[in-house]
Design a protein around this motif. Structure first.
Motif, PDB file in Angstrom:
ATOM      1  N   LEU A   1       0.859  -1.175   0.223  1.00  0.00           N
ATOM      2  CA  LEU A   1       0.078  -0.056   0.103  1.00  0.00           C
ATOM      3  C   LEU A   1       0.755   1.032   0.041  1.00  0.00           C
ATOM      4  O   LEU A   1       1.745   1.287   0.842  1.00  0.00           O
ATOM      5  N   SER A   2       0.360   2.089  -0.851  1.00  0.00           N
ATOM      6  CA  SER A   2       1.237   3.518  -0.942  1.00  0.00           C
ATOM      7  C   SER A   2       0.114   4.408  -0.076  1.00  0.00           C
ATOM      8  O   SER A   2      -0.708   4.732  -0.740  1.00  0.00           O
ATOM      9  N   PRO A   3       0.341   4.607   1.068  1.00  0.00           N
ATOM     10  CA  PRO A   3      -0.570   5.543   1.865  1.00  0.00           C
ATOM     11  C   PRO A   3      -0.946   6.832   1.442  1.00  0.00           C
ATOM     12  O   PRO A   3      -2.067   7.425   1.836  1.00  0.00           O
ATOM     13  N   GLU A   4      -0.054   7.398   0.628  1.00  0.00           N
ATOM     14  CA  GLU A   4      -0.099   8.836   0.136  1.00  0.00           C
ATOM     15  C   GLU A   4      -1.523   9.063  -0.745  1.00  0.00           C
ATOM     16  O   GLU A   4      -2.032  10.068  -0.959  1.00  0.00           O
ATOM     17  N   PHE A   5      -1.958   7.963  -1.289  1.00  0.00           N
ATOM     18  CA  PHE A   5      -3.009   7.709  -2.248  1.00  0.00           C
ATOM     19  C   PHE A   5      -4.273   7.189  -1.509  1.00  0.00           C
ATOM     20  O   PHE A   5      -5.247   6.633  -2.029  1.00  0.00           O
ATOM     21  N   ALA A   6      -4.278   7.267  -0.223  1.00  0.00           N
ATOM     22  CA  ALA A   6      -5.249   6.715   0.461  1.00  0.00           C
ATOM     23  C   ALA A   6      -5.773   8.013   1.537  1.00  0.00           C
ATOM     24  O   ALA A   6      -4.967   8.500   2.000  1.00  0.00           O
ATOM     25  N   PHE A   7      -7.261   8.637   1.231  1.00  0.00           N
ATOM     26  CA  PHE A   7      -7.455   9.868   1.862  1.00  0.00           C
ATOM     27  C   PHE A   7      -8.638   9.685   2.744  1.00  0.00           C
ATOM     28  O   PHE A   7      -9.486   8.629   2.827  1.00  0.00           O
ATOM     29  N   ILE A   8      -8.596  10.546   3.801  1.00  0.00           N
ATOM     30  CA  ILE A   8      -9.914  10.634   4.659  1.00  0.00           C
ATOM     31  C   ILE A   8     -10.469  11.989   4.257  1.00  0.00           C
ATOM     32  O   ILE A   8      -9.713  12.958   4.635  1.00  0.00           O
ATOM     33  N   LEU A   9     -11.707  11.796   3.721  1.00  0.00           N
ATOM     34  CA  LEU A   9     -12.468  13.070   3.266  1.00  0.00           C
ATOM     35  C   LEU A   9     -13.655  13.178   3.417  1.00  0.00           C
ATOM     36  O   LEU A   9     -14.566  12.130   3.675  1.00  0.00           O
ATOM     37  N   PRO A  10     -14.201  14.346   3.671  1.00  0.00           N
ATOM     38  CA  PRO A  10     -15.733  14.769   4.100  1.00  0.00           C
ATOM     39  C   PRO A  10     -16.420  14.574   2.788  1.00  0.00           C
ATOM     40  O   PRO A  10     -16.065  14.860   1.758  1.00  0.00           O
ATOM     41  N   ASP A  11     -17.597  14.017   3.002  1.00  0.00           N
ATOM     42  CA  ASP A  11     -18.715  13.796   1.711  1.00  0.00           C
ATOM     43  C   ASP A  11     -19.419  15.113   1.681  1.00  0.00           C
ATOM     44  O   ASP A  11     -20.000  15.634   2.674  1.00  0.00           O
TER      45      ASP A  11
END
Length: 338
Positions: free
Chosen positions: A325-335
């Motif tokens: 996994l490359s964590p730079e491309f996994a985001f925590i985002l508001p909907d």
């Protein structure tokens, strides 16, 4: 750039009846930069362009060129007095004029010899000096669009606004035409807007991108900053493929690499194939699309992930592979889909 003013929309809105098509949008177009206005059809992109051009009145807000007020609810400088260049999807060339005369059409205040010289210089910059005597029906679509851009730039506009200018071109010529044309726009050193619904086009061609949805500008920044640091789910989705994955459906070995959250937004490039990868997957589907191989991978948790790979060997459906996994491309985002 010294002597060239930015073009600004400040809190502008445009309402048709009870429908707010542009909603309190603020955007600055800087000299020497191409800003892409990105969004799906109906987002309000073309309407905002028309407001900047003076083709429609504002419901509220202001449009300024430097310190000069162009539009407000009470004031509307006519489009023909703004000296802003416009380029649309249809080339709008005069069929009875050849290329050099089409380019020189907006230079009526100059001597005929000067018009010819300036027009020929711009045709040359756009790689069309050898087609100066050709009429529009004798030109390809890409050549017609370059003539249209040469005509807009020859008049020395204070800014240039382009509404999906390359969407009607043949795909085999689009890349070359786009690069030649946008290099000429950038070299003019004026504020430039490129309206687009194509994220890859905006990422490739623009210095800055503003993402628009439901008439609002959600975020504006460089392509790299927007892609790597989207502020909302809508911004992230506007720039490329994304899937939402619950934390409990991630491979257990990956969970420690990410901050605590219930759900993550994961780009395909977050999953990198590697013989030493921490997690095992079954290949559900594998399809080469020229440079990239697009994959569907089923994890040990039963979740199916989208991934991309490169290289000469395409993974075979049904095989087991490992990935990291490359964590730079996994985001925590508001909907923000409301």
């Amino acid at each position: 750039m010294s002597g060239i003013s930015p073009l600004r929309a400040v809190g502008v809105s445009r309402q048709y009846g009870d429908k707010l098509v542009v909603n309190n949008a603020t955007l600055t177009l800087h000299p020497g930069e191409i800003t892409a206005l990105l969004g799906v059809s109906g987002a309000g992109k073309s309407t905002l362009l028309r407001l900047l051009a003076g083709l429609e009145p504002l419901t509220s807000g202001e449009i300024r060129l430097g310190d000069n007020l162009l539009s407000s609810k009470a004031i509307q400088i006519p489009a023909e007095d703004r000296h802003i260049g416009l380029i649309f999807q249809d080339f709008a060339l005069f069929p009875h004029l050849n290329a050099i005369d089409n380019v020189g059409f907006g230079l009526s205040r100059k001597q005929k010899s000067d018009r010819k010289q300036i027009a020929l210089e711009w045709l040359d910059r756009l790689g069309l000096s050898h087609r100066a005597e050709a009429f529009p029906h004798q030109l390809s679509g890409g050549e017609q669009q370059r003539v249209s851009i040469a005509r807009a730039l020859a008049a020395k506009p204070v800014a240039i606004l382009m509404d999906e200018p390359f969407s009607g071109l043949d795909v085999t010529l689009k890349s070359e035409v786009r690069r030649i044309a946008l290099d000429a726009v950038a070299s003019a050193g004026i504020p430039a807007l490129l309206v687009s619904h194509d994220a890859s086009e905006a990422m490739r061609d623009a210095d800055r991108i503003a993402v628009m949805k439901h008439g609002r500008i959600l975020q504006e920044d460089t392509p790299e900053a927007l892609y790597m640091h989207p502020g909302t789910l809508s911004v992230a989705r506007a720039l490329g493929p994304l899937q939402s994955i619950r934390r409990d459906l991630l491979p257990e070995a990956w969970r420690s690499a990410l901050p605590e959250a219930e759900t993550y937004c994961v780009r395909p490039e977050a999953i990198r194939l590697s013989p030493d990868g921490e997690a095992s997957f079954k290949v559900v589907r594998s399809q080469r699309t020229s440079t990239l191989i697009e994959l569907k991978l089923e994890s040990e948790t039963g979740a199916v992930f989208s991934a991309v790979a490169m290289g000469p060997h395409k993974p075979v459906a049904g095989n087991e592979i490992r990935a990291t996994l490359s964590p730079e491309f996994a985001f925590i985002l508001p909907d923000d889909d409301s």
